[in-house]
Design a protein around this motif. Structure first.
Motif, PDB file in Angstrom:
ATOM      1  N   GLU A 126     -37.958  62.757 -53.689  1.00  0.00           N
ATOM      2  CA  GLU A 126     -39.219  61.820 -53.888  1.00  0.00           C
ATOM      3  C   GLU A 126     -39.916  61.984 -55.578  1.00  0.00           C
ATOM      4  OE1 GLU A 126     -41.612  64.159 -51.205  1.00  0.00           O
ATOM      5  OE2 GLU A 126     -41.190  63.247 -49.696  1.00  0.00           O
ATOM      6  N   MET A 127     -39.491  63.102 -56.127  1.00  0.00           N
ATOM      7  CA  MET A 127     -40.010  63.102 -57.540  1.00  0.00           C
ATOM      8  C   MET A 127     -39.236  62.076 -58.442  1.00  0.00           C
ATOM      9  SD  MET A 127     -39.734  67.425 -58.012  1.00  0.00           S
ATOM     10  CE  MET A 127     -39.480  67.104 -59.803  1.00  0.00           C
ATOM     11  N   HIS A 128     -38.094  62.031 -58.159  1.00  0.00           N
ATOM     12  CA  HIS A 128     -37.035  60.708 -58.954  1.00  0.00           C
ATOM     13  C   HIS A 128     -37.275  59.388 -58.347  1.00  0.00           C
ATOM     14  CE1 HIS A 128     -33.804  59.094 -61.038  1.00  0.00           C
ATOM     15  NE2 HIS A 128     -33.607  58.540 -59.561  1.00  0.00           N
ATOM     16  N   ARG A 129     -37.525  59.243 -57.116  1.00  0.00           N
ATOM     17  CA  ARG A 129     -37.562  57.776 -56.713  1.00  0.00           C
ATOM     18  C   ARG A 129     -39.043  57.337 -56.402  1.00  0.00           C
ATOM     19  NH1 ARG A 129     -35.781  53.204 -56.968  1.00  0.00           N
ATOM     20  NH2 ARG A 129     -35.913  51.932 -55.289  1.00  0.00           N
ATOM     21  N   LEU A 130     -39.968  58.403 -56.079  1.00  0.00           N
ATOM     22  CA  LEU A 130     -41.416  57.852 -55.951  1.00  0.00           C
ATOM     23  C   LEU A 130     -42.393  58.303 -57.188  1.00  0.00           C
ATOM     24  CD1 LEU A 130     -41.633  58.916 -52.280  1.00  0.00           C
ATOM     25  CD2 LEU A 130     -41.124  56.989 -53.019  1.00  0.00           C
ATOM     26  N   GLY A 131     -41.896  59.460 -57.808  1.00  0.00           N
ATOM     27  CA  GLY A 131     -42.748  59.941 -58.809  1.00  0.00           C
ATOM     28  C   GLY A 131     -42.016  59.346 -60.256  1.00  0.00           C
ATOM     29  N   GLU A 132     -40.976  58.656 -60.254  1.00  0.00           N
ATOM     30  CA  GLU A 132     -40.431  58.079 -61.347  1.00  0.00           C
ATOM     31  C   GLU A 132     -40.050  58.841 -62.406  1.00  0.00           C
ATOM     32  OE1 GLU A 132     -42.949  54.446 -62.289  1.00  0.00           O
ATOM     33  OE2 GLU A 132     -42.576  53.630 -60.445  1.00  0.00           O
ATOM     34  N   ARG A 133     -39.595  60.197 -61.998  1.00  0.00           N
ATOM     35  CA  ARG A 133     -39.034  61.172 -63.059  1.00  0.00           C
ATOM     36  C   ARG A 133     -37.956  60.739 -63.269  1.00  0.00           C
ATOM     37  NH1 ARG A 133     -42.583  65.112 -60.235  1.00  0.00           N
ATOM     38  NH2 ARG A 133     -44.662  64.819 -61.476  1.00  0.00           N
ATOM     39  N   ILE A 135     -33.586  62.341 -63.992  1.00  0.00           N
ATOM     40  CA  ILE A 135     -32.883  63.183 -63.290  1.00  0.00           C
ATOM     41  C   ILE A 135     -33.139  64.613 -64.163  1.00  0.00           C
ATOM     42  CG2 ILE A 135     -30.747  64.073 -62.553  1.00  0.00           C
ATOM     43  CD1 ILE A 135     -30.082  61.096 -61.848  1.00  0.00           C
ATOM     44  N   ALA A 136     -33.164  64.473 -65.283  1.00  0.00           N
ATOM     45  CA  ALA A 136     -33.337  65.765 -66.132  1.00  0.00           C
ATOM     46  C   ALA A 136     -34.602  66.145 -65.935  1.00  0.00           C
ATOM     47  CB  ALA A 136     -33.115  65.279 -67.729  1.00  0.00           C
ATOM     48  N   GLU A 137     -35.796  65.498 -65.678  1.00  0.00           N
ATOM     49  CA  GLU A 137     -37.299  66.084 -65.679  1.00  0.00           C
ATOM     50  C   GLU A 137     -37.209  66.794 -64.193  1.00  0.00           C
ATOM     51  OE1 GLU A 137     -39.669  62.770 -68.180  1.00  0.00           O
ATOM     52  OE2 GLU A 137     -39.533  62.170 -66.137  1.00  0.00           O
ATOM     53  N   VAL A 138     -36.604  66.157 -63.121  1.00  0.00           N
ATOM     54  CA  VAL A 138     -36.489  66.581 -61.953  1.00  0.00           C
ATOM     55  C   VAL A 138     -35.937  67.950 -62.038  1.00  0.00           C
ATOM     56  CG1 VAL A 138     -35.602  66.678 -59.619  1.00  0.00           C
ATOM     57  CG2 VAL A 138     -36.505  64.444 -60.652  1.00  0.00           C
ATOM     58  N   LEU A 142     -37.662  71.584 -61.218  1.00  0.00           N
ATOM     59  CA  LEU A 142     -37.394  72.442 -60.108  1.00  0.00           C
ATOM     60  C   LEU A 142     -36.522  73.706 -60.351  1.00  0.00           C
ATOM     61  CD1 LEU A 142     -35.841  69.718 -57.247  1.00  0.00           C
ATOM     62  CD2 LEU A 142     -38.077  70.995 -57.127  1.00  0.00           C
ATOM     63  N   GLY A 143     -36.070  73.802 -61.660  1.00  0.00           N
ATOM     64  CA  GLY A 143     -35.525  74.865 -62.250  1.00  0.00           C
ATOM     65  C   GLY A 143     -34.008  74.813 -62.009  1.00  0.00           C
ATOM     66  N   ILE A 144     -33.283  73.828 -62.101  1.00  0.00           N
ATOM     67  CA  ILE A 144     -31.907  73.543 -61.739  1.00  0.00           C
ATOM     68  C   ILE A 144     -31.426  72.763 -62.745  1.00  0.00           C
ATOM     69  CG2 ILE A 144     -32.150  73.933 -59.231  1.00  0.00           C
ATOM     70  CD1 ILE A 144     -32.190  70.632 -58.910  1.00  0.00           C
ATOM     71  N   ALA A 149     -29.592  68.564 -59.867  1.00  0.00           N
ATOM     72  CA  ALA A 149     -30.664  67.382 -59.446  1.00  0.00           C
ATOM     73  C   ALA A 149     -30.044  66.100 -59.233  1.00  0.00           C
ATOM     74  CB  ALA A 149     -31.592  67.436 -60.761  1.00  0.00           C
ATOM     75  N   TRP A 150     -29.070  65.703 -59.749  1.00  0.00           N
ATOM     76  CA  TRP A 150     -28.356  64.305 -59.555  1.00  0.00           C
ATOM     77  C   TRP A 150     -27.571  64.452 -57.936  1.00  0.00           C
ATOM     78  CZ3 TRP A 150     -28.112  59.722 -59.163  1.00  0.00           C
ATOM     79  CH2 TRP A 150     -26.860  58.812 -58.801  1.00  0.00           C
ATOM     80  N   THR A 151     -27.064  65.626 -57.788  1.00  0.00           N
ATOM     81  CA  THR A 151     -26.184  66.148 -56.367  1.00  0.00           C
ATOM     82  C   THR A 151     -27.292  65.885 -55.231  1.00  0.00           C
ATOM     83  OG1 THR A 151     -24.703  67.200 -57.755  1.00  0.00           O
ATOM     84  CG2 THR A 151     -24.652  67.674 -55.365  1.00  0.00           C
ATOM     85  N   LEU A 152     -28.572  66.461 -55.494  1.00  0.00           N
ATOM     86  CA  LEU A 152     -29.404  66.413 -54.627  1.00  0.00           C
ATOM     87  C   LEU A 152     -29.840  65.423 -54.325  1.00  0.00           C
ATOM     88  CD1 LEU A 152     -31.478  69.888 -55.482  1.00  0.00           C
ATOM     89  CD2 LEU A 152     -29.857  69.488 -53.575  1.00  0.00           C
ATOM     90  N   ILE A 153     -30.167  64.336 -55.224  1.00  0.00           N
ATOM     91  CA  ILE A 153     -30.732  63.161 -55.165  1.00  0.00           C
ATOM     92  C   ILE A 153     -29.793  61.902 -54.583  1.00  0.00           C
ATOM     93  CG2 ILE A 153     -31.513  60.965 -56.635  1.00  0.00           C
ATOM     94  CD1 ILE A 153     -32.492  63.028 -58.411  1.00  0.00           C
TER      95      ILE A 153
END
Length: 167
Positions: A126-133, A135-138, A142-144, A149-153
């Motif tokens: 949601e942060m990446h796709r809807l929040g337009e952040r 992957i580095a910001e995500v 999230l502290g990862i 982060a890329w793997t989760l997305i």
């Protein structure tokens, strides 16, 4: 007899286009017919047995005939300017009821699929796709790591695709 089409084009193309615009054609149509004239001459040059050959006259005759044919076609077709009010009335910008129902069903499937994801995966998506952040910001929020982060997305995308294809 062999014609130098490139030379003839350089010498006569502008004059042919001007003669067509004087006959009432738009600049674009005149340019198209001028090009068609030279294509026609390339495809079917005048017969070899012609004793009185005048390339300029032949080119102008071909362009005149093509122009007449184009004007006849245009007279048969009714065109509407896309900026006119009549064109806006003909096109219905609203989606059909079937399309609305289908879109709502797809959206419901997507919501259900998002609910099935683990909290952190859903939040990253949601942060990446809807929040337009990025992957580095995500990852930072999230502290990862960025890779995690890329793997989760990526997992979220794969889950959404598989869940919406099944239903």
């Amino acid at each position: 007899m062999s014609w130098d089409i490139q030379g003839l084009f350089r010498l006569h193309a502008k004059g042919i286009a001007r003669s067509l615009t004087r006959r009432g054609m738009s600049d674009e149509s005149a340019a198209d017919i001028t090009q068609d004239t030279f294509e026609r001459v390339l495809a079917r040059p005048p017969e070899h047995g012609v004793s009185n050959h005048n390339p300029k006259a032949y080119l102008y005759r071909v362009s005149r005939n093509l122009g007449i044919n184009q004007q006849r076609r245009d007279a048969l077709l009714r065109t509407v300017d896309l900026d006119s009010d009549e064109a806006r009335e003909q096109a219905d910008p609203s989606p059909s009821p079937e399309h609305i129902v289908y879109s709502r069903q797809c959206l419901l499937q997507t919501y259900r699929a998002l609910e099935q994801l683990p909290e952190r995966t859903r939040r990253a998506f949601e942060m990446h796709r809807l929040g337009e952040r990025t992957i580095a910001e995500v990852g930072e929020e999230l502290g990862i790591s960025t890779t995690r982060a890329w793997t989760l997305i990526h997992q979220a995308y794969r889950h959404l695709l598989s869940a919406t294809e099944e239903e």
